[in-house]
Design an enzyme around this catalytic site. Structure first.
Site, PDB file in Angstrom:
ATOM      1  N   GLU A 194      47.058  39.597  13.557  1.00  0.00           N
ATOM      2  CA  GLU A 194      48.206  39.386  14.434  1.00  0.00           C
ATOM      3  C   GLU A 194      49.023  40.664  14.626  1.00  0.00           C
ATOM      4  O   GLU A 194      49.970  40.701  15.402  1.00  0.00           O
ATOM      5  CB  GLU A 194      49.093  38.265  13.878  1.00  0.00           C
ATOM      6  CG  GLU A 194      49.752  38.563  12.549  1.00  0.00           C
ATOM      7  CD  GLU A 194      48.806  38.444  11.366  1.00  0.00           C
ATOM      8  OE1 GLU A 194      49.232  38.817  10.252  1.00  0.00           O
ATOM      9  OE2 GLU A 194      47.660  37.987  11.553  1.00  0.00           O
ATOM     10  N   ASN A 278      40.351  35.620  14.723  1.00  0.00           N
ATOM     11  CA  ASN A 278      40.569  35.633  16.160  1.00  0.00           C
ATOM     12  C   ASN A 278      40.771  37.055  16.686  1.00  0.00           C
ATOM     13  O   ASN A 278      41.207  37.944  15.965  1.00  0.00           O
ATOM     14  CB  ASN A 278      41.800  34.795  16.515  1.00  0.00           C
ATOM     15  CG  ASN A 278      43.062  35.351  15.895  1.00  0.00           C
ATOM     16  OD1 ASN A 278      43.262  35.243  14.694  1.00  0.00           O
ATOM     17  ND2 ASN A 278      43.919  35.963  16.707  1.00  0.00           N
ATOM     18  N   ASP A 320      43.628  31.030  19.363  1.00  0.00           N
ATOM     19  CA  ASP A 320      43.847  31.459  17.981  1.00  0.00           C
ATOM     20  C   ASP A 320      42.974  30.675  17.004  1.00  0.00           C
ATOM     21  O   ASP A 320      43.411  30.283  15.929  1.00  0.00           O
ATOM     22  CB  ASP A 320      45.336  31.321  17.611  1.00  0.00           C
ATOM     23  CG  ASP A 320      45.668  31.932  16.257  1.00  0.00           C
ATOM     24  OD1 ASP A 320      44.968  32.863  15.838  1.00  0.00           O
ATOM     25  OD2 ASP A 320      46.627  31.474  15.613  1.00  0.00           O
TER      26      ASP A 320
END
Length: 601
Positions: A194, A278, A320
């Site tokens: 992220e 992801n 995600d």
């Protein structure tokens, strides 16, 4: 008589798996079968199964706390303790204190290791400051610190033997996973997708800490350790620069694909298996293409890191749906043919069964009926979309290169199952799976990359499927048929790991703090006990002085408990988890307590 024969067979299976798991440490091999829990998943195959059978469906109602231990740290406690002989080892969330406890004296502290880490690491840790456990091998305890330092400690004294830095926290890299010990190596992945951290799996020498190999999730062939002519995907060579061709420009350099999940190993094939996360950013419009090899399963040679095969579950992931969940290895019959299998319960809501030697896709089925983002996985080998999910455009967040808000897509971004590991019983031949039962609204937005700053690009709100109230289920899954055998509903997501036993009892924990025991064949609840805090850790079993014990660490936190753990109140914080699990505060509070159970009579 049949029951005794079955248990004897299981003992042999577990002994082989367990012995291989610690083949480099003769002292551990010689310990009695079932006495230890010497690695995070119990064996290399990630079964989370114990051959111990003192605790049965008939007497589990007499289970009671034998002793407890406070870790002295709040925040989320994922992972579980190890047991090696008369010692237990466990690690806390940041600051990652490692304890060695004396089982002869109800958990007396033998030594304590508290690393010095810069507290600035805390704000960049996604989904709480958790650690998923320590590992053991070669007389050492291995710790993967939040700041990505890999540490080898003397198991007897706690003295630090070596330490090496695996990643760069200033760019968003963190360490949350349990190290994985095989042969003469320690493997660690990295978190931080992220933040645009490019995922990698790295092997270090068990004695010196010297790096042996590193394999990235995306990038040039030389970086991701593939042979374009020999590395296969669904039976076909992946071809030259397969990853680079699936990204626009240099987007792969900040492409995510983090590797913060679990690892498994087949000693006969000498292959390690793990998943990549992801792609970054979470706004798919900013990264056209399949974004290989994010959200994928990797099979690599344990000695060299070279990939034998790879399979991408969610190309161009728009929701995600990380692929980091555990790979469970079994040998079972599929369509009348005995196969060496790998079973994976993915965040995207599909349970996959592959041949772990070749990577052939055998089964792909929804393990929650609410999953709707795709109708199915194309299983037609003659099709151009073989092995790909058949996406429902209504739930897509990328409409021909334009941002698209979507509502009611199931599962939510935390998946039908996240890292909370399933268990497998070789007796019932069923998988026992802790699941989430949530849908979401997903709103992508443009985000600019800055090293060390969040690089997500999505706002999310989560809720149970329409007309339903439960946020989780604990299920039994038949991997040979791709079907749910039974399902127990839970008010909140089931975020603990499961434990299957040879006697037919299965254990799991709840976010409300209950440790539960259910019947392996039917799912009928047999017993429960309210621990001091919500359970997001894993349940382990061991034997000491001839008595079977069940151990679990409770301490609410992690993604579902981030609101409580970090004191957050904005419903949209934690990618929507704060609002989704707001009611948790009515059922549990912060804590960090190990509870060890045994039969009271």
């Amino acid at each position: 008589m049949r029951r005794r024969i079955v248990l004897s067979s299981v003992a042999a299976i577990v002994l082989l798996g367990h012995g291989a798991a610690v083949a480099h440490d003769r002292a551990t091999i010689m310990m009695p079968l079932g006495q230890n829990w010497a690695m995070p998943a119990g064996n290399y195959a990630n079964w989370r199964f114990t051959a111990l059978s003192q605790i049965t469906p008939q007497n589990v109602k007499h289970l009671a706390p034998a002793w407890t231990f406070s870790t002295g740290v709040l925040r989320g406690h994922e992972g579980g303790p190890l047991v090696i002989g008369d010692r237990m080892y466990l690690v806390t969330p940041f600051p990652n204190i490692v304890y060695a406890l004396d089982l002869n004296h109800d958990g007396k502290i033998l030594w304590k290791y508290e690393p010095k880490q810069d507290p600035s690491i805390v704000p960049i840790m996604c989904c709480d400051t958790i650690s998923r456990g320590v590992s053991y091998g070669d007389g050492k305890i291995f710790l993967y610190q939040a700041d990505t330092t890999v540490v080898a400690l003397d198991a007897i004294t706690g003295k630090r033997i070596w330490a090496v830095k695996d990643g760069d926290p200033t760019r968003g890299a963190t360490g949350t996973s349990a190290p994985f010990v095989i042969k003469d190596k320690v493997l660690v992945g990295v978190a931080g997708g992220e933040f645009g951290v490019r995922g990698h799996m790295t092997a270090y020498d068990i004695k010196t800490g010297k790096r042996i190999w590193r394999a990235y999730s995306e990038g040039p062939d030389k970086d991701i350790l593939v042979d374009p002519k020999k590395t296969m995907s669904l039976g076909t060579p992946i071809g030259a620069e397969s990853s680079l061709k699936s990204w626009q420009g240099d987007a792969w350099k900040i492409g995510g694909g983090a590797t913060w999940g679990w690892v498994s190993y087949d000693p006969k094939l000498n292959l390690v298996y793990y998943g990549s996360g992801n792609p970054a950013a979470m706004n798919p419009v900013q990264r056209p293409g399949d974004n290989k090899w994010s959200s994928a399963i990797w099979a690599r040679n344990a000695d060299t890191g070279m990939a034998k095969w790879v399979y991408q579950m969610t190309p161009h992931d728009q929701w995600d749906y990380d692929g980091i969940n555990e790979m469970i290895l079994t040998d079972q019959s599929i369509d009348g043919k005995m196969r060496h299998l790998l079973t994976h319960f993915d965040r995207n809501g599909f349970a996959y069964t592959l041949d772990r030697a070749t990577g052939a896709l055998l089964i792909a089925a929804k393990y929650d009926p609410s999953v709707n983002w795709a109708t199915k996985i194309d299983m037609d080998k003659a099709s151009k979309t073989y092995g790909r999910p058949q996406v429902v455009m209504k739930y897509s967040t990328d409409h021909n290169g334009e941002d698209a808000n979507t509502t009611g897509v199931c599962p939510a971004s935390l998946g039908t199952k996240d890292e909370q590991p399933a268990a497998y019983s070789p007796i019932t031949r069923l998988f026992y799976v802790p699941t989430n039962h949530l849908c979401m609204d997903y709103e992508p937005f443009r985000v600019r990359y800055t090293a060390g700053e969040p690089y997500d690009g999505a706002s999310i709100s989560m809720y149970p499927p329409k007309g339903e109230k439960n946020m989780g289920n604990f299920i039994a899954w038949d991997g040979s048929k791709g079907k749910i055998v039974w399902s127990d509903a839970e008010r909140f997501s089931v975020w603990s790991g499961a434990l299957a036993t040879a006697s037919g009892v299965v254990f799991y924990g709840t976010l409300g703090g209950y440790l539960k025991a259910v019947d392996a064949e039917t799912g009928t609840e047999l017993w429960k006990f309210k621990t001091p805090s919500g359970i997001i850790g894993n349940v382990n079993a061991y034997e000491h002085d001839g008595k079977e014990y069940i151990a679990v660490v409770s301490g609410i936190g992690g993604w579902p408990g981030i609101g409580l753990a970090a004191g957050l109140a904005n419903p949209t914080d934690g990618l929507g988890a704060v609002g989704t699990y707001a009611a948790l505060s009515n059922y549990t509070a912060l804590g960090g307590v190990l509870t060890v159970f045994a039969l009271s009579h």
